[in-house]
Design a protein around this motif. Structure first.
Motif, PDB file in Angstrom:
ATOM      1  N   PHE A 283      -0.683  52.217  23.081  1.00 45.00           N
ATOM      2  CA  PHE A 283      -0.499  52.560  21.661  1.00 45.00           C
ATOM      3  C   PHE A 283      -1.435  51.730  20.782  1.00 45.00           C
ATOM      4  CE2 PHE A 283       2.350  52.226  17.740  1.00 45.00           C
ATOM      5  CZ  PHE A 283       2.086  53.513  17.303  1.00 45.00           C
ATOM      6  N   ASP A 307       8.233  51.319   8.132  1.00 44.45           N
ATOM      7  CA  ASP A 307       9.366  50.457   8.532  1.00 44.45           C
ATOM      8  C   ASP A 307       8.989  48.985   8.636  1.00 44.45           C
ATOM      9  OD1 ASP A 307       7.746  51.248  10.699  1.00 44.45           O
ATOM     10  OD2 ASP A 307       9.359  51.003  12.165  1.00 44.45           O
ATOM     11  N   ILE A 313       3.939  41.801  10.027  1.00 43.77           N
ATOM     12  CA  ILE A 313       3.963  41.853  11.502  1.00 43.77           C
ATOM     13  C   ILE A 313       3.132  43.000  12.075  1.00 43.77           C
ATOM     14  CG2 ILE A 313       6.201  40.695  11.752  1.00 43.77           C
ATOM     15  CD1 ILE A 313       7.498  43.471  12.069  1.00 43.77           C
TER      16      ILE A 313
HETATM   17  N1  LIG Z   1      -4.487  59.118  10.676  1.00 48.87           N
HETATM   18  C1  LIG Z   1      -3.398  59.181   9.910  1.00 48.87           C
HETATM   19  O1  LIG Z   1      -3.513  59.183   8.700  1.00 48.87           O
HETATM   20  C2  LIG Z   1      -2.050  59.237  10.543  1.00 48.87           C
HETATM   21  C3  LIG Z   1      -0.960  59.335   9.718  1.00 48.87           C
HETATM   22  N2  LIG Z   1       0.290  59.415  10.257  1.00 48.87           N
HETATM   23  C4  LIG Z   1       1.388  59.497   9.296  1.00 48.87           C
HETATM   24  O2  LIG Z   1       2.129  58.292   9.318  1.00 48.87           O
HETATM   25  C5  LIG Z   1       3.462  58.549   8.913  1.00 48.87           C
HETATM   26  C6  LIG Z   1       4.438  57.860   9.841  1.00 48.87           C
HETATM   27  O3  LIG Z   1       4.299  58.369  11.161  1.00 48.87           O
HETATM   28  P1  LIG Z   1       5.171  57.913  12.403  1.00 48.87           P
HETATM   29  O4  LIG Z   1       5.293  59.088  13.279  1.00 48.87           O
HETATM   30  O5  LIG Z   1       6.387  57.196  11.952  1.00 48.87           O
HETATM   31  O6  LIG Z   1       4.238  56.924  13.232  1.00 48.87           O
HETATM   32  P2  LIG Z   1       3.796  55.416  13.010  1.00 48.87           P
HETATM   33  O7  LIG Z   1       2.657  55.224  13.934  1.00 48.87           O
HETATM   34  O8  LIG Z   1       3.587  55.135  11.594  1.00 48.87           O
HETATM   35  O9  LIG Z   1       5.034  54.513  13.495  1.00 48.87           O
HETATM   36  C7  LIG Z   1       5.637  54.653  14.778  1.00 48.87           C
HETATM   37  C8  LIG Z   1       6.213  53.292  15.219  1.00 48.87           C
HETATM   38  O10 LIG Z   1       5.140  52.438  15.620  1.00 48.87           O
HETATM   39  C9  LIG Z   1       5.142  51.233  14.853  1.00 48.87           C
HETATM   40  N3  LIG Z   1       3.764  50.888  14.529  1.00 48.87           N
HETATM   41  C10 LIG Z   1       2.805  51.747  14.078  1.00 48.87           C
HETATM   42  N4  LIG Z   1       1.673  51.093  13.861  1.00 48.87           N
HETATM   43  C11 LIG Z   1       1.884  49.794  14.158  1.00 48.87           C
HETATM   44  C12 LIG Z   1       1.067  48.618  14.124  1.00 48.87           C
HETATM   45  N5  LIG Z   1      -0.220  48.650  13.745  1.00 48.87           N
HETATM   46  N6  LIG Z   1       1.635  47.441  14.498  1.00 48.87           N
HETATM   47  C13 LIG Z   1       2.904  47.396  14.890  1.00 48.87           C
HETATM   48  N7  LIG Z   1       3.730  48.488  14.962  1.00 48.87           N
HETATM   49  C14 LIG Z   1       3.221  49.659  14.592  1.00 48.87           C
HETATM   50  C15 LIG Z   1       5.948  51.539  13.599  1.00 48.87           C
HETATM   51  O11 LIG Z   1       6.514  50.370  13.054  1.00 48.87           O
HETATM   52  C16 LIG Z   1       6.955  52.554  14.110  1.00 48.87           C
HETATM   53  O12 LIG Z   1       8.059  51.889  14.653  1.00 48.87           O
HETATM   54  C17 LIG Z   1       3.585  60.087   8.855  1.00 48.87           C
HETATM   55  O13 LIG Z   1       3.480  60.485   7.505  1.00 48.87           O
HETATM   56  C18 LIG Z   1       2.379  60.576   9.617  1.00 48.87           C
HETATM   57  O14 LIG Z   1       1.931  61.822   9.173  1.00 48.87           O
HETATM   58  C19 LIG Z   1       0.511  59.391  11.609  1.00 48.87           C
HETATM   59  C20 LIG Z   1      -0.560  59.286  12.461  1.00 48.87           C
HETATM   60  C21 LIG Z   1      -1.913  59.195  12.002  1.00 48.87           C
END
Ligand SMILES: NC(=O)C1=CN([C@@H]2O[C@H](COP(=O)(O)OP(=O)(O)OC[C@H]3O[C@@H](n4cnc5c(N)ncnc54)[C@H](O)[C@@H]3O)[C@@H](O)[C@H]2O)C=CC1
Ligand SMILES: NCC(=O)COP(=O)(O)O
Length: 343
Positions: A283, A307, A313
């Motif tokens: 990831f 979140d 962090i």
């Molecule tokens: N390229 C882009 O602009 C992208 C945007 N998104 C958008 O982000 C929003 C949230 O998407 P989610 O499905 O919740 O995925 P997310 O990747 O934001 O989060 C999923 C999980 O991974 C953790 N996480 C993510 N990045 C992290 C990091 N750098 N360090 C530590 N922990 C990390 C988060 O705390 C969460 O528990 C949505 O609106 C989605 O459309 C999602 C993927 C790519």
């Protein structure tokens, strides 16, 4: 002095982890030997973030992109985008800042297309709040294609050190996938992906594997016929054209380590089929790159992580990997251009 032009980094959702990651990537610039980059943002947003996180980071507004290298060692260069920090609350995405988010992307693309910056690295956007503000593109990928002009076919590829994947349909409902997955689309995606892997990643003859849509790749038509009617005919034509492409393969058995050794990139009929294996394998090391654009764009593979925003962090690994990949691609393109001019 850097061997490539500076890299443009967009702000992403300011209530998410993007600003924090930009600062952490800048702090890691020496450790990772990162090329100079600048962030497209109101300066106040970056300053608010460093202060809230208790980090000792200076920011410096640049008048010209060419000043990035001069200041990069001592301060995070900021290409100022109009806006203020009033509506920003870490952990909450808001449609009120949509214009800053979108302006940041548009400026980043313009600077990259004009050759002023070598690549654009985008921080994650909160798609839902942009839609509320009238943004009518499913994500960056489709928006960047529109900014690139008619006829641009964007190809989303996610990559880490163990796997590369291309979802052949992107941000659409699962029920739409069989309608949109045509032989023509498959052929275009294979051609664009092959050309990009050759030019940008230096693979001489990329090996592509295409997943089936249905369980067991349709089990000879008894569990769906898209493999027989659409995917296999496209593959046969592509093989006749000389592409190294196999499939349709059963998706459940093509991602284990031995299977992955047989191809350089897996093309999958739908988003989650492609993204689940790559994000599960690594990831934090994954990069999202858009192929088929007239400029280089990479991004972390994760989203806005509301979140954990504001908690200090968030891990910058994926953003750092995206910067490194953008720089590698820029170097390969420059070398390729120099070679073709010399030929
Ligand atoms: N390229 C882009 O602009 C992208 C945007 N998104 C958008 O982000 C929003 C949230 O998407 P989610 O499905 O919740 O995925 P997310 O990747 O934001 O989060 C999923 C999980 O991974 C953790 N996480 C993510 N990045 C992290 C990091 N750098 N360090 C530590 N922990 C990390 C988060 O705390 C969460 O528990 C949505 O609106 C989605 O459309 C999602 C993927 C790519
Ligand atoms: N799940 C990947 C993703 O949403 C990336 O979207 P994009 O904003 O890079 O098009």
């Amino acid at each position: 002095m850097s061997d490539i032009k500076p890299i443009a980094m967009t702000l992403g959702e300011p209530g998410g982890i993007g600003p924090e990651l930009a600062i952490k990537a800048w702090l890691a610039r020496a450790e990772h030997n990162l090329p100079p980059f600048f962030i497209l943002s109101p300066k106040i947003i970056m300053d608010q973030t460093t202060e809230a996180l208790g980090l000792q980071v200076k920011t410096k507004v640049i008048d010209e992109v060419s000043q990035t290298g001069k200041f990069f060692e001592d301060a995070l260069p900021v290409f100022e985008i109009p806006g203020n920090g009033e509506d920003i609350k870490p952990g909450t995405a808001s449609s009120k800042t949509a214009s800053i988010v979108i302006d940041s992307i548009i400026h980043g693309v313009n600077l990259t297309r004009s050759g002023t910056a070598s690549a654009v690295v985008t921080n994650p956007i909160q798609k839902s709040v942009l839609y509320q503000a009238g943004f009518n593109h499913p994500g960056h990928t489709e928006f960047l294609a529109e900014l690139s002009g008619p006829g641009t076919i964007p190809v989303m590829m996610l990559a880490n050190s163990q796997l590369r994947v291309v979802p052949m349909t992107i941000h659409i409902a699962l029920s739409e996938v069989p309608k949109q997955l045509t032989a023509e689309i498959i052929k275009q995606l294979v051609r664009i992906t092959t050309a990009s892997l050759q030019r940008d990643l230096g693979l001489k003859k990329p090996r592509l594997a295409i997943a089936g849509l249905n369980p067991h790749a349709g089990e000879d038509g008894s569990m769906g016929d898209e493999e027989i009617k659409v995917i296999r005919p496209a593959i046969m034509e592509l093989r006749d054209e000389g592409f190294d492409v196999v499939g349709p393969l059963p998706a459940d058995t093509m991602f284990h380590a031995e299977a992955r050794a047989n191809y350089d990139v897996a093309l999958c009929p739908y988003h989650d089929q492609a993204l689940i294996p790559v994000k599960t394998l690594d990831f934090h090391g994954g990069v999202n790159v858009t192929l088929g654009l007239p400029f280089i764009r990479t991004s972390p593979d994760h989203g806005t992580a509301l979140d954990i925003a504001g908690k200090g962090i968030a891990r910058p690994d994926s953003l750092i990997a995206a910067i490194k990949m953008a720089a590698d691609m820029a170097r390969k393109r420059a070398a390729g251009n120099a070679a073709s001019q010399g030929a």
